[in-house]
Design a protein around this motif. Structure first.
Motif, PDB file in Angstrom:
ATOM      1  N   ILE A  87       0.834  -1.196   0.000  1.00  0.00           N
ATOM      2  CA  ILE A  87       0.000   0.000   0.000  1.00  0.00           C
ATOM      3  C   ILE A  87       0.875   1.255   0.000  1.00  0.00           C
ATOM      4  O   ILE A  87       0.588   2.226  -0.721  1.00  0.00           O
ATOM      5  CB  ILE A  87      -0.954  -0.004   1.206  1.00  0.00           C
ATOM      6  CG1 ILE A  87      -1.834  -1.266   1.184  1.00  0.00           C
ATOM      7  CG2 ILE A  87      -1.815   1.255   1.223  1.00  0.00           C
ATOM      8  CD1 ILE A  87      -2.604  -1.477  -0.099  1.00  0.00           C
ATOM      9  N   ASP A  88       1.949   1.244   0.776  1.00  0.00           N
ATOM     10  CA  ASP A  88       2.883   2.369   0.756  1.00  0.00           C
ATOM     11  C   ASP A  88       3.383   2.631  -0.662  1.00  0.00           C
ATOM     12  O   ASP A  88       3.465   3.782  -1.113  1.00  0.00           O
ATOM     13  CB  ASP A  88       4.088   2.082   1.661  1.00  0.00           C
ATOM     14  CG  ASP A  88       3.724   2.020   3.135  1.00  0.00           C
ATOM     15  OD1 ASP A  88       2.663   2.547   3.513  1.00  0.00           O
ATOM     16  OD2 ASP A  88       4.509   1.425   3.909  1.00  0.00           O
ATOM     17  N   TRP A  89       3.738   1.559  -1.357  1.00  0.00           N
ATOM     18  CA  TRP A  89       4.253   1.691  -2.722  1.00  0.00           C
ATOM     19  C   TRP A  89       3.192   2.272  -3.648  1.00  0.00           C
ATOM     20  O   TRP A  89       3.478   3.155  -4.464  1.00  0.00           O
ATOM     21  CB  TRP A  89       4.717   0.324  -3.219  1.00  0.00           C
ATOM     22  CG  TRP A  89       5.477   0.384  -4.519  1.00  0.00           C
ATOM     23  CD1 TRP A  89       6.827   0.496  -4.680  1.00  0.00           C
ATOM     24  CD2 TRP A  89       4.910   0.333  -5.834  1.00  0.00           C
ATOM     25  NE1 TRP A  89       7.135   0.516  -6.020  1.00  0.00           N
ATOM     26  CE2 TRP A  89       5.983   0.416  -6.757  1.00  0.00           C
ATOM     27  CE3 TRP A  89       3.606   0.221  -6.323  1.00  0.00           C
ATOM     28  CZ2 TRP A  89       5.786   0.399  -8.136  1.00  0.00           C
ATOM     29  CZ3 TRP A  89       3.410   0.208  -7.701  1.00  0.00           C
ATOM     30  CH2 TRP A  89       4.485   0.286  -8.587  1.00  0.00           C
ATOM     31  N   LEU A  90       1.953   1.792  -3.524  1.00  0.00           N
ATOM     32  CA  LEU A  90       0.871   2.317  -4.358  1.00  0.00           C
ATOM     33  C   LEU A  90       0.650   3.804  -4.113  1.00  0.00           C
ATOM     34  O   LEU A  90       0.465   4.583  -5.060  1.00  0.00           O
ATOM     35  CB  LEU A  90      -0.420   1.536  -4.101  1.00  0.00           C
ATOM     36  CG  LEU A  90      -0.484   0.119  -4.679  1.00  0.00           C
ATOM     37  CD1 LEU A  90      -1.691  -0.625  -4.131  1.00  0.00           C
ATOM     38  CD2 LEU A  90      -0.534   0.158  -6.204  1.00  0.00           C
ATOM     39  N   VAL A  91       0.666   4.210  -2.861  1.00  0.00           N
ATOM     40  CA  VAL A  91       0.472   5.624  -2.533  1.00  0.00           C
ATOM     41  C   VAL A  91       1.580   6.467  -3.157  1.00  0.00           C
ATOM     42  O   VAL A  91       1.342   7.585  -3.628  1.00  0.00           O
ATOM     43  CB  VAL A  91       0.418   5.820  -1.006  1.00  0.00           C
ATOM     44  CG1 VAL A  91       0.426   7.303  -0.647  1.00  0.00           C
ATOM     45  CG2 VAL A  91      -0.834   5.149  -0.426  1.00  0.00           C
ATOM     46  N   SER A  92       2.775   5.922  -3.215  1.00  0.00           N
ATOM     47  CA  SER A  92       3.897   6.667  -3.804  1.00  0.00           C
ATOM     48  C   SER A  92       3.750   6.824  -5.311  1.00  0.00           C
ATOM     49  O   SER A  92       4.436   7.650  -5.919  1.00  0.00           O
ATOM     50  CB  SER A  92       5.225   5.947  -3.494  1.00  0.00           C
ATOM     51  OG  SER A  92       5.389   4.791  -4.314  1.00  0.00           O
ATOM     52  N   GLN A  93       2.859   6.057  -5.922  1.00  0.00           N
ATOM     53  CA  GLN A  93       2.644   6.110  -7.375  1.00  0.00           C
ATOM     54  C   GLN A  93       1.402   6.915  -7.747  1.00  0.00           C
ATOM     55  O   GLN A  93       0.812   6.697  -8.814  1.00  0.00           O
ATOM     56  CB  GLN A  93       2.508   4.673  -7.907  1.00  0.00           C
ATOM     57  CG  GLN A  93       3.699   3.779  -7.626  1.00  0.00           C
ATOM     58  CD  GLN A  93       4.943   4.237  -8.347  1.00  0.00           C
ATOM     59  OE1 GLN A  93       4.952   4.401  -9.561  1.00  0.00           O
ATOM     60  NE2 GLN A  93       6.015   4.457  -7.587  1.00  0.00           N
ATOM     61  N   GLU A 121      -7.346   4.551   2.479  1.00  0.00           N
ATOM     62  CA  GLU A 121      -8.251   4.524   3.629  1.00  0.00           C
ATOM     63  C   GLU A 121      -8.794   3.120   3.874  1.00  0.00           C
ATOM     64  O   GLU A 121      -8.786   2.620   5.006  1.00  0.00           O
ATOM     65  CB  GLU A 121      -9.416   5.495   3.402  1.00  0.00           C
ATOM     66  CG  GLU A 121     -10.433   5.489   4.541  1.00  0.00           C
ATOM     67  CD  GLU A 121     -11.699   6.268   4.216  1.00  0.00           C
ATOM     68  OE1 GLU A 121     -12.357   6.743   5.166  1.00  0.00           O
ATOM     69  OE2 GLU A 121     -12.049   6.387   3.022  1.00  0.00           O
ATOM     70  N   ARG A 122      -9.236   2.478   2.823  1.00  0.00           N
ATOM     71  CA  ARG A 122      -9.807   1.144   2.971  1.00  0.00           C
ATOM     72  C   ARG A 122      -8.751   0.125   3.395  1.00  0.00           C
ATOM     73  O   ARG A 122      -8.983  -0.687   4.290  1.00  0.00           O
ATOM     74  CB  ARG A 122     -10.454   0.709   1.652  1.00  0.00           C
ATOM     75  CG  ARG A 122     -11.615   1.575   1.246  1.00  0.00           C
ATOM     76  CD  ARG A 122     -12.210   1.124  -0.067  1.00  0.00           C
ATOM     77  NE  ARG A 122     -13.182   2.095  -0.575  1.00  0.00           N
ATOM     78  CZ  ARG A 122     -13.929   1.912  -1.654  1.00  0.00           C
ATOM     79  NH1 ARG A 122     -13.822   0.796  -2.348  1.00  0.00           N
ATOM     80  NH2 ARG A 122     -14.782   2.839  -2.049  1.00  0.00           N
ATOM     81  N   ALA A 123      -7.602   0.180   2.723  1.00  0.00           N
ATOM     82  CA  ALA A 123      -6.557  -0.794   3.022  1.00  0.00           C
ATOM     83  C   ALA A 123      -6.041  -0.641   4.449  1.00  0.00           C
ATOM     84  O   ALA A 123      -5.888  -1.630   5.176  1.00  0.00           O
ATOM     85  CB  ALA A 123      -5.413  -0.638   2.026  1.00  0.00           C
ATOM     86  N   ARG A 124      -5.756   0.583   4.872  1.00  0.00           N
ATOM     87  CA  ARG A 124      -5.241   0.803   6.228  1.00  0.00           C
ATOM     88  C   ARG A 124      -6.252   0.334   7.270  1.00  0.00           C
ATOM     89  O   ARG A 124      -5.884  -0.251   8.296  1.00  0.00           O
ATOM     90  CB  ARG A 124      -4.932   2.280   6.446  1.00  0.00           C
ATOM     91  CG  ARG A 124      -3.959   2.906   5.472  1.00  0.00           C
ATOM     92  CD  ARG A 124      -2.535   2.498   5.717  1.00  0.00           C
ATOM     93  NE  ARG A 124      -1.615   3.321   4.950  1.00  0.00           N
ATOM     94  CZ  ARG A 124      -0.501   2.898   4.387  1.00  0.00           C
ATOM     95  NH1 ARG A 124      -0.135   1.628   4.506  1.00  0.00           N
ATOM     96  NH2 ARG A 124       0.284   3.716   3.697  1.00  0.00           N
ATOM     97  N   VAL A 175      -6.773  -6.890  -0.096  1.00  0.00           N
ATOM     98  CA  VAL A 175      -6.093  -6.673   1.183  1.00  0.00           C
ATOM     99  C   VAL A 175      -6.570  -7.646   2.260  1.00  0.00           C
ATOM    100  O   VAL A 175      -5.754  -8.352   2.864  1.00  0.00           O
ATOM    101  CB  VAL A 175      -6.221  -5.213   1.641  1.00  0.00           C
ATOM    102  CG1 VAL A 175      -5.855  -5.062   3.118  1.00  0.00           C
ATOM    103  CG2 VAL A 175      -5.300  -4.326   0.799  1.00  0.00           C
ATOM    104  N   PRO A 176      -7.869  -7.739   2.558  1.00  0.00           N
ATOM    105  CA  PRO A 176      -8.261  -8.689   3.609  1.00  0.00           C
ATOM    106  C   PRO A 176      -7.977 -10.135   3.239  1.00  0.00           C
ATOM    107  O   PRO A 176      -7.665 -10.954   4.118  1.00  0.00           O
ATOM    108  CB  PRO A 176      -9.759  -8.434   3.793  1.00  0.00           C
ATOM    109  CG  PRO A 176     -10.203  -7.751   2.551  1.00  0.00           C
ATOM    110  CD  PRO A 176      -9.030  -6.954   2.080  1.00  0.00           C
ATOM    111  N   ALA A 177      -8.055 -10.477   1.964  1.00  0.00           N
ATOM    112  CA  ALA A 177      -7.753 -11.856   1.566  1.00  0.00           C
ATOM    113  C   ALA A 177      -6.307 -12.210   1.876  1.00  0.00           C
ATOM    114  O   ALA A 177      -6.010 -13.261   2.461  1.00  0.00           O
ATOM    115  CB  ALA A 177      -8.039 -12.047   0.078  1.00  0.00           C
TER     116      ALA A 177
END
Length: 492
Positions: A87-93, A121-124, A175-177
């Protein structure tokens, strides 16, 4: 027409972890080996991709099975860290993601980056609640016994994601999976292969073991064959009602779970005591954001007769203020639909309604980029509508809205429930008690008061009727992606 060869049986002997169990699945061999992505921005081919072969699919299943015990036995804390790094990586993109969304589906680039905020928001949230959602559940103590319920992963989860919110809809399950210990195979819409590529890069960058998260571009036939195979343990599908039925039929011979988020025709009711300005501002956005291509977008509005004329006048005035045009222009706030045939479908709904007596309120030519035969369809507001018209009963999934006057709560409730769908509904009022009384009677998955077109990850995302079945997000989203094992030990 595509030429389909006879089904080919592929038998894969999987690793020692499965005790050399043989998995048999059928792959329909499609003579089409590639697909093209046509951008709604200019109608040009954006990219061409190859479909996975039968061998590619077999190898993906084998990789998923080989890593099963490794990933399931990875401590929850570590799984959370690894998924969080993705998720961190996605946010950086963010900028790259915005461009990919704008180019592939036509959402204005000025708005497209907002999907990253929703994704995060959803992932965190789902990562944060994992410990509690997956914790052992102990009933009341019983002397001489140890008893509890434990949640275990299902196995390989197939995510069939749509194009309209390509990151948000996929992340609801991915994410939950993964956090719960499942492996994921993502088959994204063929309109947004760049999104699938970005997801793949994110989980690789995070360092997930090989086989835990994989992407496959598959033909329709191969996807259905995979669902019917022994290699898939859960399917999460977001798409049309008929698509949901097709997925359900494909899985009919197997005892696996399905999450089906399908169509919607979400209503809004503006009561006599509503804050008119707030209702207009939010409902215009709820109807037209993403060119109306939102699962929970507002598709029909019922307004108390005492507010009706003022509501319609303000709604039309605000709609006329949209900056409609090329989504790559930073000043644009309303772009084209995803493809020309989707826009033509909505044009026909409008034409049918007008032929049946409805009146359009946005004059032809007001929006200069409106171009019949293309994906560029300007927003339209219709009055003098009723439920005999397709526009008020059939999912539009485009920038059009019908507005009807109602005499009060009873009539509004009857009309809101007069639908084959039930995803969300919104009530606009200053009386929370009245809203709750209505909420108890509205046939839908979510009821909003004084907001719309929003998904709160702490709440269950679900629907009724032809909107489908299953739950994503919230603690219940983890329940859907795990199975329960009861532990019953006599200790004395």
């Amino acid at each position: 027409m595509k030429a389909i060869n006879p089904l080919v049986v592929i038998v894969a002997a999987l690793g020692a972890e499965l005790g050399c169990v043989f998995i048999v699945f059928l792959i329909g061999v499609d003579m089409s080996t590639t697909f093209s992505v046509v951008s709604p921005v200019d109608g040009q081919v954006l990219a061409e991709y190859g479909y996975a072969s039968g061998e590619d699919i077999r190898q993906a299943l084998e990789a998923s099975q080989q890593v099963a015990l490794t990933w399931q036995n990875t401590p929850l804390a570590q799984r959370k860290v690894l998924v969080g790094q993705a998720i961190d990586w996605l946010v950086s993109q963010r900028d790259r993601i915005a461009e990919a969304i704008a180019q592939q589906i036509g959402r204005p680039i000025a708005q497209a980056a907002g999907e990253v905020r929703g994704l995060e928001e959803r992932a965190r949230h789902m990562i944060a609640i994992a410990d509690e959602a997956l914790a052992d559940n102990y009933p009341a103590p019983k002397e001489g016994f140890t008893r509890f319920l434990r949640r275990e992963p299902l196995g390989t989860v197939l995510v069939l994601a749509p194009w309209n919110y390509p990151f948000l809809t996929a992340i609801n399950t991915i994410v939950p999976a993964l956090v719960a210990g499942n492996r994921v195979i993502l088959k994204h819409s063929s309109q947004v292969p760049l999104v699938a590529k970005i997801f793949d890069e994110a989980f690789k960058a995070a360092g997930l073991p090989n086989g835990v998260f994989q992407v496959l571009h598959m033909t329709h036939d191969d996807t259905l064959a995979l669902i019917g195979s022994e290699g898939i343990d859960f399917v999460a599908f977001t798409g049309s009602v008929e698509g949901g039925r097709t997925v359900q039929r494909a899985a009919a011979e197997r005892f696996i779970g399905l999450g089906l988020e399908l169509g919607g025709k979400d209503p809004a009711y503006v009561r006599a005591d509503a804050d008119l300005n707030n209702a207009v501002e939010n409902l215009v956005d709820g109807a037209f954001f993403n060119s109306g291509q939102s699962c929970c977008g507002v598709e029909r509005i019922y307004v108390h007769a005492s507010l009706y004329d003022d509501f319609v006048a303000q709604f039309v005035e605000l709609t006329k203020g949209y900056r409609f045009g090329n989504p790559m222009d930073a000043n644009t706030n309303l772009g084209p639909m995803v493809r020309a045939r989707a826009a033509d479908f909505v044009r026909q709904q409008i034409a049918d309604a007008v032929a049946a007596g409805a009146k359009t309120l946005i004059p032809a030519g007001h929006f200069t980029h409106d171009a019949p035969g293309t994906a560029y369809l300007a927003p339209q507001v219709l009055v003098d509508v009723d439920h005999r018209m397709r526009l008020m009963t059939e999912e539009s999934f485009g920038p059009v809205i019908g507005i009807m006057p109602v005499s009060g709560d009873e009539e509004a409730l009857r009309l809101m429930n007069d639908s084959d769908f039930g995803l969300t509904a919104s009530i606009w009022t200053t009386d929370a008690d009245a809203a709750m009384a209505l909420a108890d009677q509205i046939e839908t998955g979510t009821v909003f008061m004084n907001r719309c077109d929003y998904l709160d990850p702490a709440l269950a995302w679900t629907g009724v009727k032809d909107t489908g079945r299953g739950v994503s997000l919230s603690a219940l989203g983890y329940a859907q992606l795990t199975r329960v094992k009861s532990i019953h030990f006599r200790t004395a």
